[in-house]
Design an enzyme around this catalytic site. Structure first.
Site, PDB file in Angstrom:
ATOM      1  CB  CYS A  63     -38.479 -96.701  59.823  1.00 27.84           C
ATOM      2  SG  CYS A  63     -38.916 -95.864  58.229  1.00 27.84           S
ATOM      3  CG  HIS A 184     -37.083 -89.310  52.404  1.00 29.72           C
ATOM      4  ND1 HIS A 184     -36.037 -90.456  53.781  1.00 29.72           N
ATOM      5  CD2 HIS A 184     -37.336 -88.607  52.978  1.00 29.72           C
ATOM      6  CE1 HIS A 184     -36.575 -88.816  54.951  1.00 29.72           C
ATOM      7  NE2 HIS A 184     -37.481 -88.656  54.388  1.00 29.72           N
TER       8      HIS A 184
HETATM    9 ZN   LIG Z   1     -37.081 -97.038  56.908  1.00 28.97          ZN
END
Ligand SMILES: [Zn+2]
Length: 356
Positions: A63, A184
């Site tokens: 990630c 996010h």
């Molecule tokens: Zn992440």
């Protein structure tokens, strides 16, 4: 960052990050966005073909939005963070050059005021360093902090002369097209007013000229008076399903007092927003057995509309029933005619009935 992008850390308590050095060898930023003007529709379109190569739902160990670990550098060089903002590596908008499509050269007249070169900007906002949390689970304090960050970024980006509108949004759920599951959001500083905002602005302006009244205010007052489509509310905010909702599940969050944008929200209104937003997200999460995918889109005043615009957040889902998604097919994609499979009044009642 190693390729010259800007990164900004936001913390509840100020501290330095000596470990925050981007050690990666990054290729040059390959950004070839163009903004073209569709003369028939009178709308701008962003052509950003370089985004084809962007990271697509990587394994969690890969990630790019998690903090860096020794030997595994990510987009965030620090070993931990609270909220962080950085320029998108696969940006839709930086360094845009303007072309009113080739055809335009042969059409009488010219495109409306062209955005100047290098005028837009795309940013990523990480809400938490925890990969497996969601916006619905962030808690009031962190959600409030994210609002403060969006306010600060809106002020900074609006100050760029070429920026017309600052669009803050979150996509949630693979069904929406999210390419990274880490919690996010994104900010597009648009060098033009978006088609939606332009339409709203024109209607509100005409209403003001004809009636000397505020279209947002009159519509909002009618919703509050009737109450049939109100989902939940507090002393600063009201969440309701719009009369002519396009999406199967769609809720607008309006501040009870008019402000043009997020920076204009006072301290109390920001905290009360965080509370009501988490309430609405919780209802979206629990309406069906699995959390609903959603888009949360801030509608802030485009430049020039500040004196009558009413800030609002639009949250909507393409989920219409368990296992069923709303697709934008012939009527919607072809002609822009939305056909809803739900009724706004029923949706409001269903969301009101979701237990906390
Ligand atoms: Zn992440």
């Amino acid at each position: 960052m190693a390729d010259g992008r800007e990164i900004l850390y936001f913390d509840a308590v100020q501290h330095t990050r000596p470990d925050s050095i981007d050690v990666r060898q990054l290729p040059d930023r390959n950004v070839n966005s163009e903004i073209r003007f569709d003369r028939l529709l009178g709308e701008w379109v962003v052509i950003a073909a370089h985004r084809q190569t962007r990271t697509q739902l990587p394994d969690r160990t890969q990630c790019p939005l998690c903090p860096s670990r020794p030997g595994s550098p990510t987009e965030i060089p620090a070993s931990d963070y609270e909220v962080v903002v950085f320029e998108n590596r696969f940006a839709a908008l930086p360094g845009v050059s303007t072309h009113s499509s080739a055809l335009a050269d042969h059409v009488a007249g010219s495109a409306p005021t062209s955005p100047t070169e290098k005028s837009g900007r795309s940013e990523v906002v990480c809400f938490s360093s925890e990969h497996d949390t969601t916006s619905a689970q962030l808690g009031v304090e962190r959600t409030r902090m994210v609002i403060d960050v969006l306010a600060e970024r809106t002020t900074a980006l609006r100050a760029m002369p070429a920026v017309s509108q600052v669009f803050c949004f979150e996509n949630f759920g693979a069904e929406i097209g999210v390419t990274l599951s880490h919690p996010h959001g994104q900010i597009y500083a648009l060098p033009f007013t978006s088609p939606r905002a332009a339409k709203i602005e024109a209607n509100a302006r005409r209403y003001r000229d004809e009636h000397n009244r505020n279209l947002f205010g009159d519509m909002f007052a009618a919703e509050r008076d009737s109450g049939v489509r109100v989902v939940c509310a507090n002393d600063e905010w009201t969440a309701f399903v719009p009369t002519a909702a396009r999406w199967p599940y769609e809720v607008l969050l309006f501040p009870n007092r008019r402000v043009a944008d997020i920076p204009e929200l006072d301290d109390h209104a920001r905290t009360r927003f965080a509370e009501l937003y988490l309430d609405v997200l919780g209802r979206f999460e629990r309406r069906f057995d699995e959390p609903m995918p959603y888009i949360a889109a801030w509608n802030q005043a485009p430049k020039g509309a500040e004196d009558f615009w009413w800030l609002h957040l639009q949250i909507f889902s393409i989920r219409r029933a368990p296992g069923k998604l709303k697709y934008l097919a012939g009527a919607e994609s072809g002609m822009g005619v939305f056909i809803s499979d739900t009724t706004p009044e029923n949706v409001a009642a269903e969301l009101r009935a979701v237990t906390p």
